[in-house]
Design a protein around this motif. Structure first.
Motif, PDB file in Angstrom:
ATOM      1  N   GLY A   1      46.742  39.117 -11.771  1.00 48.60           N
ATOM      2  CA  GLY A   1      46.502  39.090 -13.218  1.00 48.60           C
ATOM      3  C   GLY A   1      45.174  39.743 -13.559  1.00 48.60           C
TER       4      GLY A   1
ATOM      5  N   ILE B   1      41.043  37.027 -18.538  1.00 46.85           N
ATOM      6  CA  ILE B   1      40.097  36.324 -17.658  1.00 46.85           C
ATOM      7  C   ILE B   1      40.048  36.996 -16.284  1.00 46.85           C
ATOM      8  CG2 ILE B   1      39.323  34.077 -16.809  1.00 46.85           C
ATOM      9  CD1 ILE B   1      41.119  32.746 -18.863  1.00 46.85           C
ATOM     10  N   GLY B   2      41.216  37.476 -15.814  1.00 49.52           N
ATOM     11  CA  GLY B   2      41.255  38.145 -14.508  1.00 49.52           C
ATOM     12  C   GLY B   2      40.298  39.328 -14.453  1.00 49.52           C
TER      13      GLY B   2
ATOM     14  N   LEU C   1      45.662  42.795  -8.483  1.00 50.42           N
ATOM     15  CA  LEU C   1      47.119  42.982  -8.584  1.00 50.42           C
ATOM     16  C   LEU C   1      47.547  42.591  -9.996  1.00 50.42           C
ATOM     17  CD1 LEU C   1      49.818  41.863  -6.049  1.00 50.42           C
ATOM     18  CD2 LEU C   1      49.979  41.111  -8.415  1.00 50.42           C
TER      19      LEU C   1
ATOM     20  N   ALA D   1      52.009  45.350  -9.156  1.00 48.31           N
ATOM     21  CA  ALA D   1      53.115  44.584  -8.571  1.00 48.31           C
ATOM     22  C   ALA D   1      53.334  43.321  -9.387  1.00 48.31           C
ATOM     23  CB  ALA D   1      52.796  44.220  -7.115  1.00 48.31           C
ATOM     24  N   ASP D   2      54.555  42.820  -9.287  1.00 49.85           N
ATOM     25  CA  ASP D   2      54.942  41.594  -9.987  1.00 49.85           C
ATOM     26  C   ASP D   2      54.861  40.445  -8.977  1.00 49.85           C
ATOM     27  OD1 ASP D   2      56.527  39.493 -11.099  1.00 49.85           O
ATOM     28  OD2 ASP D   2      57.560  40.958 -12.357  1.00 49.85           O
ATOM     29  N   ILE D   3      54.200  39.363  -9.335  1.00 53.21           N
ATOM     30  CA  ILE D   3      54.055  38.265  -8.349  1.00 53.21           C
ATOM     31  C   ILE D   3      55.391  37.589  -8.031  1.00 53.21           C
ATOM     32  CG2 ILE D   3      51.591  37.757  -8.717  1.00 53.21           C
ATOM     33  CD1 ILE D   3      52.565  35.282 -10.402  1.00 53.21           C
TER      34      ILE D   3
ATOM     35  N   GLU E   1      52.252  34.309 -17.747  1.00 51.63           N
ATOM     36  CA  GLU E   1      52.518  34.427 -19.177  1.00 51.63           C
ATOM     37  C   GLU E   1      51.649  33.349 -19.811  1.00 51.63           C
ATOM     38  OE1 GLU E   1      54.285  36.527 -20.940  1.00 51.63           O
ATOM     39  OE2 GLU E   1      54.963  37.673 -19.205  1.00 51.63           O
TER      40      GLU E   1
ATOM     41  N   VAL F   1      44.592  29.146 -11.049  1.00 58.04           N
ATOM     42  CA  VAL F   1      43.901  29.022 -12.338  1.00 58.04           C
ATOM     43  C   VAL F   1      44.863  28.344 -13.312  1.00 58.04           C
ATOM     44  CG1 VAL F   1      42.748  30.246 -14.196  1.00 58.04           C
ATOM     45  CG2 VAL F   1      42.571  31.090 -11.842  1.00 58.04           C
ATOM     46  N   SER F   2      44.578  27.100 -13.616  1.00 54.58           N
ATOM     47  CA  SER F   2      45.453  26.345 -14.514  1.00 54.58           C
ATOM     48  C   SER F   2      44.728  26.074 -15.834  1.00 54.58           C
ATOM     49  CB  SER F   2      45.919  25.067 -13.827  1.00 54.58           C
ATOM     50  OG  SER F   2      46.873  24.408 -14.634  1.00 54.58           O
ATOM     51  N   THR F   3      45.279  25.166 -16.590  1.00 50.48           N
ATOM     52  CA  THR F   3      44.820  24.983 -17.960  1.00 50.48           C
ATOM     53  C   THR F   3      44.732  23.503 -18.339  1.00 50.48           C
ATOM     54  OG1 THR F   3      45.524  25.277 -20.271  1.00 50.48           O
ATOM     55  CG2 THR F   3      47.252  25.342 -18.631  1.00 50.48           C
TER      56      THR F   3
ATOM     57  N   LYS G   1      52.983  25.764 -16.528  1.00 59.01           N
ATOM     58  CA  LYS G   1      51.709  25.695 -15.787  1.00 59.01           C
ATOM     59  C   LYS G   1      51.635  24.370 -15.002  1.00 59.01           C
ATOM     60  CE  LYS G   1      48.644  28.224 -15.914  1.00 59.01           C
ATOM     61  NZ  LYS G   1      48.350  29.404 -15.059  1.00 59.01           N
TER      62      LYS G   1
ATOM     63  N   SER H   1      39.469  24.803 -20.332  1.00 62.64           N
ATOM     64  CA  SER H   1      39.725  24.784 -21.770  1.00 62.64           C
ATOM     65  C   SER H   1      39.787  26.224 -22.302  1.00 62.64           C
ATOM     66  CB  SER H   1      38.618  23.993 -22.466  1.00 62.64           C
ATOM     67  OG  SER H   1      37.369  24.586 -22.158  1.00 62.64           O
TER      68      SER H   1
ATOM     69  N   LYS I   1      45.529  36.036 -29.507  1.00 61.32           N
ATOM     70  CA  LYS I   1      44.914  34.709 -29.426  1.00 61.32           C
ATOM     71  C   LYS I   1      43.938  34.536 -30.590  1.00 61.32           C
ATOM     72  CE  LYS I   1      47.091  34.206 -25.490  1.00 61.32           C
ATOM     73  NZ  LYS I   1      46.598  34.592 -24.182  1.00 61.32           N
TER      74      LYS I   1
HETATM   75  P1  NAD Z   1      46.398  37.177 -20.109  1.00 59.34           P
HETATM   76  O1  NAD Z   1      47.737  37.013 -20.741  1.00 59.34           O
HETATM   77  O2  NAD Z   1      45.314  37.887 -20.838  1.00 59.34           O
HETATM   78  O3  NAD Z   1      46.559  37.890 -18.694  1.00 59.34           O
HETATM   79  C1  NAD Z   1      47.603  37.611 -17.819  1.00 59.34           C
HETATM   80  C2  NAD Z   1      47.726  38.796 -16.869  1.00 59.34           C
HETATM   81  O4  NAD Z   1      48.773  38.501 -15.925  1.00 59.34           O
HETATM   82  C3  NAD Z   1      48.118  40.115 -17.550  1.00 59.34           C
HETATM   83  O5  NAD Z   1      47.305  41.167 -17.073  1.00 59.34           O
HETATM   84  C4  NAD Z   1      49.567  40.328 -17.136  1.00 59.34           C
HETATM   85  O6  NAD Z   1      49.934  41.693 -17.031  1.00 59.34           O
HETATM   86  C5  NAD Z   1      49.591  39.641 -15.777  1.00 59.34           C
HETATM   87  N1  NAD Z   1      50.944  39.203 -15.409  1.00 59.34           N
HETATM   88  C6  NAD Z   1      51.837  38.550 -16.182  1.00 59.34           C
HETATM   89  N2  NAD Z   1      52.976  38.338 -15.490  1.00 59.34           N
HETATM   90  C7  NAD Z   1      52.766  38.860 -14.247  1.00 59.34           C
HETATM   91  C8  NAD Z   1      53.563  38.940 -13.078  1.00 59.34           C
HETATM   92  N3  NAD Z   1      54.803  38.446 -13.047  1.00 59.34           N
HETATM   93  N4  NAD Z   1      53.045  39.530 -11.978  1.00 59.34           N
HETATM   94  C9  NAD Z   1      51.782  40.043 -11.989  1.00 59.34           C
HETATM   95  N5  NAD Z   1      50.983  40.009 -13.090  1.00 59.34           N
HETATM   96  C10 NAD Z   1      51.488  39.416 -14.206  1.00 59.34           C
HETATM   97  O7  NAD Z   1      45.963  35.691 -19.728  1.00 59.34           O
HETATM   98  P2  NAD Z   1      44.494  35.057 -19.581  1.00 59.34           P
HETATM   99  O8  NAD Z   1      44.099  34.477 -20.876  1.00 59.34           O
HETATM  100  O9  NAD Z   1      43.626  36.016 -18.902  1.00 59.34           O
HETATM  101  O10 NAD Z   1      44.837  33.849 -18.605  1.00 59.34           O
HETATM  102  C11 NAD Z   1      44.740  33.999 -17.197  1.00 59.34           C
HETATM  103  C12 NAD Z   1      45.094  32.683 -16.534  1.00 59.34           C
HETATM  104  O11 NAD Z   1      44.202  31.671 -16.987  1.00 59.34           O
HETATM  105  C13 NAD Z   1      46.488  32.182 -16.867  1.00 59.34           C
HETATM  106  O12 NAD Z   1      47.034  31.616 -15.715  1.00 59.34           O
HETATM  107  C14 NAD Z   1      46.275  31.123 -17.927  1.00 59.34           C
HETATM  108  O13 NAD Z   1      47.275  30.150 -17.859  1.00 59.34           O
HETATM  109  C15 NAD Z   1      44.934  30.570 -17.520  1.00 59.34           C
HETATM  110  N6  NAD Z   1      44.083  30.017 -18.573  1.00 59.34           N
HETATM  111  C16 NAD Z   1      43.792  30.740 -19.690  1.00 59.34           C
HETATM  112  C17 NAD Z   1      42.927  30.208 -20.633  1.00 59.34           C
HETATM  113  C18 NAD Z   1      42.552  30.970 -21.890  1.00 59.34           C
HETATM  114  O14 NAD Z   1      41.910  30.404 -22.773  1.00 59.34           O
HETATM  115  N7  NAD Z   1      42.887  32.251 -22.010  1.00 59.34           N
HETATM  116  C19 NAD Z   1      42.370  28.930 -20.450  1.00 59.34           C
HETATM  117  C20 NAD Z   1      42.707  28.207 -19.296  1.00 59.34           C
HETATM  118  C21 NAD Z   1      43.554  28.764 -18.378  1.00 59.34           C
END
Ligand code: NAD
Ligand code: DAU
Length: 340
Positions: free
Chosen positions: A8, A13-14, A33, A59-61, A85, A124-126, A158, A182, A193
């Motif tokens: 991701g 965040i990634g 990835l 790649a897709d996980i 997602e 990375v959870s929520t 999640k 959070s 968002k």
């Molecule tokens: P985001 O939607 O911005 O990014 C997700 C990334 O994952 C994208 O680049 C997407 O292309 C990739 N991805 C999606 N499906 C995929 C697959 N099948 N294979 C490979 N890559 C795939 O999300 P984010 O906000 O950066 O969140 C990242 C992680 O942090 C998530 O697991 C989310 O649950 C968790 N999280 C987010 C927040 C927040 O406030 N944004 C808070 C707590 C936890």
């Protein structure tokens, strides 16, 4: 640790984590990835691509063959899984892809780590896995002991992944940790968002859609503070443990939207109250005592400073978000908000 796999990596965040780790650990190599879904953007990783310690793999996980091939060909010392997602509203519309990516994708990564010598794995959870808290009980917070109690298909997926991660620890002795954070905000946040949507809509002169009465509360954390916490957990966390991450930064949605408008020097006339999100969680609030005591983590960026930095970033990176908003997201926005 020599080589870290960040899944991701092209998301919000990634990508911030990739930049944080490249800067913080000058000898670390990172493989980023990402499946490049609507939320993944290679433009976000452009500066990382210039760094010889970073390599991108599309790649897709959930693609077991592709993920195993990568692990077979390249030694990996640890995995941090951000791939998911991530948007609650989309999960209400199309739950299936959330179950596939968030649960089955996690299983593929866990299997890979297991098959390659018990590679260290961080999920990375929520905080959304804990459900929500009532508005009239400001004394209540989510701890790691709070029961899982989900509201949306997103949070259920999640939570399912979290349970699987823990099952792999108990059954196979997998070297796993989980963090539950959070709401994050900061650079490269996809403009579906709340905060980036409000900033960019305000800059485009569009309405600012607030769900319900705007009284729901979120506990905001600047993304760099989240990255710092994950780095600490990866290096010093105890396998089998869950760590909550949050900074006692609670704000109602309406207060957040008004703060954005103040920073942009705009009045509040563009705020519109629209139909509420089904099953809308009222309040999230993290108790970060465990990670503070165990790993010495604390949030360094207060909300006013973080929001100003974020607004400034969107002001100076108009190309990035205009490009994002002009693609597939434009169709989603039309569909999601037209009947609200
Ligand atoms: P985001 O939607 O911005 O990014 C997700 C990334 O994952 C994208 O680049 C997407 O292309 C990739 N991805 C999606 N499906 C995929 C697959 N099948 N294979 C490979 N890559 C795939 O999300 P984010 O906000 O950066 O969140 C990242 C992680 O942090 C998530 O697991 C989310 O649950 C968790 N999280 C987010 C927040 C927040 O406030 N944004 C808070 C707590 C936890
Ligand atoms: O708490 C962590 C979670 O935070 C993460 O797990 C999710 O991946 C992340 O998307 C985020 O979930 P939320 O549902 O809290 O974030 P979102 O930005 O979608 O909404 C924040 C609040 O703002 C929520 O109460 C709904 C409201 N909202 C959102 C949008 C998009 C509005 O009022 N108007 C909007 O247009």
């Amino acid at each position: 640790m020599n080589t870290l796999l960040v899944t991701g990596a092209a998301g919000f965040i990634g990508s911030n984590f990739v930049y944080y780790m490249l800067e913080k650990h000058p000898d670390l190599k990172i493989i980023g990835l990402d499946a490049l879904t609507y939320a993944g953007n290679l433009e976000t990783l452009a500066p990382a691509m210039e760094n010889e310690r970073f390599r991108f793999v599309k790649a897709d996980i959930t693609d077991r063959k592709a993920v195993f091939k990568l692990f077979d060909e390249t030694p990996v010392d640890a995995v941090v899984n951000f791939a998911a997602e991530s948007h609650v509203d989309r999960s209400i519309d199309t739950p299936e892809i959330f179950l596939k990516t968030n649960i089955l994708g996690t299983q593929v990564l866990l299997d890979c780590c297991r098959a390659h010598g018990n590679i260290r794995y961080h999920q990375v959870s929520t905080d959304e896995v804990y459900g929500d808290l009532p508005l009239d009980r400001p004394d209540l917070f989510f701890t790691e002991e709070t029961p899982i109690h989900t509201s949306s298909p997103y949070s259920a997926s999640k939570a399912g992944a979290d349970l699987l991660v823990m099952a792999y620890h108990r059954t196979y002795g997998a070297a796993v940790t989980i963090s539950r954070c959070s709401n994050n905000y900061g650079p490269y946040h996809f403009p579906e968002k709340l905060i980036p949507l409000m900033i960019t809509n305000a800059l485009e002169g569009k309405p600012l859609p607030v769900y319900g009465e705007g009284k729901n509360v979120r506990d905001w954390l600047y993304v760099e503070d989240h990255c710092k916490a994950i780095d600490l957990i990866l290096r010093s966390g105890v396998p089998g443990e869950v760590y909550n991450i949050g900074g006692h930064n609670e704000r109602t949605n309406l207060d957040v939207v008004k703060a954005v408008l103040r920073l942009l020097g705009k009045d509040e006339s563009a705020i519109v109250y629209v139909k509420d999100r089904p099953g809308h969680d009222m309040r999230y609030a993290i108790d970060p005592t465990k990670i503070k005591n165990a790993l010495g983590w604390y949030p360094e960026t207060d909300f006013d400073t973080g929001l100003k930095k974020t607004v400034d970033w969107y002001l100076t990176h108009r190309d990035w978000w205009e490009h994002v908003k002009s693609g597939e997201y434009a169709d989603y926005y039309e569909k999601m908000y037209k009947n609200r």
